[in-house]
Design an enzyme around this catalytic site. Structure first.
Site, PDB file in Angstrom:
ATOM      1  N   ASP A 176       8.489  43.720  80.618  1.00 17.19           N
ATOM      2  CA  ASP A 176       8.431  44.941  80.047  1.00 17.19           C
ATOM      3  C   ASP A 176       8.565  44.563  78.546  1.00 17.19           C
ATOM      4  O   ASP A 176       9.828  44.081  77.968  1.00 17.19           O
ATOM      5  CB  ASP A 176       9.099  46.379  80.734  1.00 17.19           C
ATOM      6  CG  ASP A 176       8.052  47.394  80.089  1.00 17.19           C
ATOM      7  OD1 ASP A 176       7.585  47.474  79.844  1.00 17.19           O
ATOM      8  OD2 ASP A 176       9.449  48.151  78.945  1.00 17.19           O
ATOM      9  N   LYS A 208       4.776  30.606  67.431  1.00 18.75           N
ATOM     10  CA  LYS A 208       4.730  31.125  68.275  1.00 18.75           C
ATOM     11  C   LYS A 208       6.086  31.585  69.184  1.00 18.75           C
ATOM     12  O   LYS A 208       6.826  32.052  69.674  1.00 18.75           O
ATOM     13  CB  LYS A 208       4.296  32.699  67.895  1.00 18.75           C
ATOM     14  CG  LYS A 208       4.580  34.207  68.378  1.00 18.75           C
ATOM     15  CD  LYS A 208       3.522  35.050  69.019  1.00 18.75           C
ATOM     16  CE  LYS A 208       4.100  36.370  69.518  1.00 18.75           C
ATOM     17  NZ  LYS A 208       3.143  37.636  70.121  1.00 18.75           N
ATOM     18  N   SER A 231       2.006  42.199  87.681  1.00 24.03           N
ATOM     19  CA  SER A 231       1.149  42.803  86.370  1.00 24.03           C
ATOM     20  C   SER A 231       0.058  42.776  86.273  1.00 24.03           C
ATOM     21  O   SER A 231      -0.968  41.497  86.958  1.00 24.03           O
ATOM     22  CB  SER A 231       1.962  40.835  85.129  1.00 24.03           C
ATOM     23  OG  SER A 231       1.193  41.830  83.990  1.00 24.03           O
ATOM     24  N   HIS A 232      -0.653  43.678  85.786  1.00 28.02           N
ATOM     25  CA  HIS A 232      -1.923  44.014  85.595  1.00 28.02           C
ATOM     26  C   HIS A 232      -2.973  43.159  85.049  1.00 28.02           C
ATOM     27  O   HIS A 232      -4.073  43.722  84.456  1.00 28.02           O
ATOM     28  CB  HIS A 232      -2.719  45.437  86.783  1.00 28.02           C
ATOM     29  CG  HIS A 232      -2.231  45.838  87.857  1.00 28.02           C
ATOM     30  ND1 HIS A 232      -2.562  45.388  88.438  1.00 28.02           N
ATOM     31  CD2 HIS A 232      -0.581  45.789  87.910  1.00 28.02           C
ATOM     32  CE1 HIS A 232      -1.795  46.499  89.713  1.00 28.02           C
ATOM     33  NE2 HIS A 232      -1.094  46.033  89.312  1.00 28.02           N
ATOM     34  N   GLY A 250      -3.859  38.689  81.044  1.00 36.00           N
ATOM     35  CA  GLY A 250      -3.154  37.229  80.376  1.00 36.00           C
ATOM     36  C   GLY A 250      -1.888  36.573  80.046  1.00 36.00           C
ATOM     37  O   GLY A 250      -1.244  35.876  79.991  1.00 36.00           O
TER      38      GLY A 250
END
Ligand code: IMP
Length: 211
Positions: free
Chosen positions: A75, A188, A14-15, A18
């Site tokens: 994703d 969450k 992932s780029h 976070g």
């Protein structure tokens, strides 16, 4: 039977900084060293899949096969039943504007689409929705294990809360009184689609490392 992850090191394909931090945090208890796709100079493949899993798999496979190390990718997005699952895999794209991503704009777009649907139907429209997260773990030999996590809920309007990101202010999880935008991050993360997918991944591929 899923393939077990036995290697000491994993690429997080992932780029997004976070996500990289979140995934690295989740993996520390398994003593897995994580390295970001950016740090390895890996290109970001185009998300040409038509499902969350297809996109997670193509990102994980591209990274694993290019770098010769196992790679984990995700994703995710919001699927609204009355909109036939939209924005779905296009959740980030629905927020694109000439000045970059704007999720206030994307949330208004969803509300407008629901209002339009109610008008054409001549009545109320269902507001049920879910967040979906696909996680794929790929190896350099082309083997891949994929998992899909979800959290069910309803859309509220107007937006509520300033916590979280993306579509959090309009998502009320099932059985709750607070939107994801109003909940504290720990609450969450305990019930999120990412937590669900991650628990499935751990049960299947890290089973031998679970304390
Ligand atoms: P991705 O980075 O291609 O997976 O895009 C996912 C998009 O879906 C994000 O940009 C958000 O808009 C949305 N999304 C995914 N997970 C969440 C969540 O937990 N809260 C709010 N929005 C989310």
């Amino acid at each position: 039977m899923a393939r077990l992850f036995t290697e000491p090191k994993l690429i997080v394909a992932s780029h997004n900084k976070g996500k990289l931090v979140e995934i690295a945090d989740l993996l520390t208890r398994f003593e897995v060293e994580t390295v970001g796709a950016d740090a390895l100079g890996l290109p970001e493949p185009e998300e040409t899949g038509t499902t969350f899993i297809a996109n997670a798999e193509l990102k994980a496979l591209a990274a694993a096969m290019t770098a010769g190390l196992p790679a984990l990718s995700d994703d995710s997005g919001l699927a609204v039943d009355a909109l036939d699952g939209a924005p779905g895999i296009y959740s980030a794209r629905w927020a694109e504007t000439a000045n970059g991503r704007d999720f206030d704009f994307a949330m208004h777009k969803i509300e407008m689409a629901l209002a339009q649907k109610a008008q054409t139907q001549g009545g109320d429209v269902a507001r049920s929705a879910r967040f979906v997260c696909a996680l794929s773990l790929a190896w350099p030999d082309g083997h891949v294990e994929s998992f899909e996590g979800t959290v069910e809920g309803h859309l509220v309007w107007p937006m509520r809360g300033k916590n979280g990101f993306g579509y959090d202010p309009i998502f009320l999880p099932e059985g709750g009184d607070l939107t994801f935008g109003e909940m504290n991050p720990e609450a969450k993360h305990a019930i999120s689609h990412r937590a669900d997918a991650f628990a499935q991944l751990v049960a299947a591929c890290f089973a031998d490392r679970v304390a």
